[in-house]
Design an enzyme around this catalytic site. Sequence first.
Site, mmCIF file in Angstrom:
data_model
loop_
_atom_site.group_PDB
_atom_site.id
_atom_site.type_symbol
_atom_site.label_atom_id
_atom_site.label_comp_id
_atom_site.label_asym_id
_atom_site.label_seq_id
_atom_site.Cartn_x
_atom_site.Cartn_y
_atom_site.Cartn_z
ATOM 1 N N LEU A 1 1.500 -1.353 0.036
ATOM 2 C CA LEU A 1 0.006 -0.137 -0.136
ATOM 3 C C LEU A 1 0.890 1.439 0.205
ATOM 4 O O LEU A 1 2.547 1.659 0.919
ATOM 5 C CB LEU A 1 -0.895 -0.202 1.285
ATOM 6 C CG LEU A 1 -1.898 -0.891 0.729
ATOM 7 C CD1 LEU A 1 -2.464 -0.782 2.431
ATOM 8 C CD2 LEU A 1 -3.187 -0.470 0.360
ATOM 9 N N ASP A 2 0.401 2.169 -1.013
ATOM 10 C CA ASP A 2 1.384 3.859 -1.112
ATOM 11 C C ASP A 2 1.507 4.063 0.481
ATOM 12 O O ASP A 2 1.029 4.033 1.568
ATOM 13 C CB ASP A 2 0.842 4.385 -1.818
ATOM 14 C CG ASP A 2 0.570 4.653 -3.270
ATOM 15 O OD1 ASP A 2 1.082 3.495 -3.995
ATOM 16 O OD2 ASP A 2 -0.497 5.066 -3.871
ATOM 17 N N LEU A 3 2.173 4.990 0.368
ATOM 18 C CA LEU A 3 2.979 5.683 1.824
ATOM 19 C C LEU A 3 1.566 6.051 2.488
ATOM 20 O O LEU A 3 1.114 5.997 4.158
ATOM 21 C CB LEU A 3 3.706 6.673 2.197
ATOM 22 C CG LEU A 3 3.453 7.640 3.340
ATOM 23 C CD1 LEU A 3 5.002 6.764 4.285
ATOM 24 C CD2 LEU A 3 4.940 8.691 2.652
ATOM 25 N N SER B 1 -1.530 5.904 1.683
ATOM 26 C CA SER B 1 -3.250 4.408 1.760
ATOM 27 C C SER B 1 -2.882 3.814 3.605
ATOM 28 O O SER B 1 -1.701 3.865 4.046
ATOM 29 C CB SER B 1 -2.824 3.644 1.039
ATOM 30 O OG SER B 1 -2.562 4.434 -0.634
ATOM 31 N N HIS C 1 -0.345 2.816 -9.549
ATOM 32 C CA HIS C 1 -1.377 3.518 -8.756
ATOM 33 C C HIS C 1 -2.472 3.699 -9.719
ATOM 34 O O HIS C 1 -3.592 4.870 -10.385
ATOM 35 C CB HIS C 1 -0.382 5.076 -9.113
ATOM 36 C CG HIS C 1 0.038 5.631 -8.181
ATOM 37 N ND1 HIS C 1 0.578 5.320 -6.609
ATOM 38 C CD2 HIS C 1 1.910 5.982 -8.139
ATOM 39 C CE1 HIS C 1 1.260 5.910 -6.347
ATOM 40 N NE2 HIS C 1 2.289 5.994 -7.059
#
Length: 235
Positions: free
Chosen positions: A105-107, A109, A188
């Site tokens: 997961l992104d930073l 998220s 993304h």
Amino acid sequence: MQSKRGRLDRYLCNQLQTHRKAVRELLLSGNVSVDGLVVKDMDKQVDEFSHIQLGDQILQANTPVYWMLHKPTGVVSATKDTQHKTVIDLLDCEARNELHIAGRLDLNSSGLLLLTNDSRWSDALMSPTQKVNKVYRVSLANPLTEEYIAAFAAGMYFSFEDITTQPAKLVILTSNVAEVTLSEGKYHQIKRMFGRFRNPVVGLHRLSIGDIVLDDTLAPGEGRALTSLEVACIG
């Protein structure tokens, strides 16, 4: 991650730092056992969780570990990072330094993150051919319309990679919040799909991966071991 599966004789050569002739003699002597059974076959397949013993000496006795974490925002999905706290830092697990992340997961998220030391399990989880559904709650800067539903269901073409996304399900929960179900995970992807409508994503939270649902008793930053039923959902 690639599965660490291979032939027993090669494992013994590497582990004992010896040659195949010596390994062959060890096997024929009946001194090598795998998972409690004496093995003399050099071609026997073993993996990182095979219990391998030479006489009374245990050469390998690894145990598979499966964890879920409620990832908070501001924590990076990595095993090491020089600038941010990592998800590994949050785990209260003895084997945490042996784990890898299955589906990052992104930073910024949050939500369900799965970690394991079982590469075959994580490969099955992330394989495009398995089409494991991942469900997200997405908060948007601008209101949603019915047009979004049809666009997500039809798939979107991204010229940079020359790909068309698989059909995705979008359910409008409130004026600015949607639930999105993906069967893939392009770079993304959710942010880029909403970007087609010039509607910035202001919050992204993963609710589930396949039949594994984020435990609602876990506060952000908390984790727990998966149950045997949850582990069996994948693979």
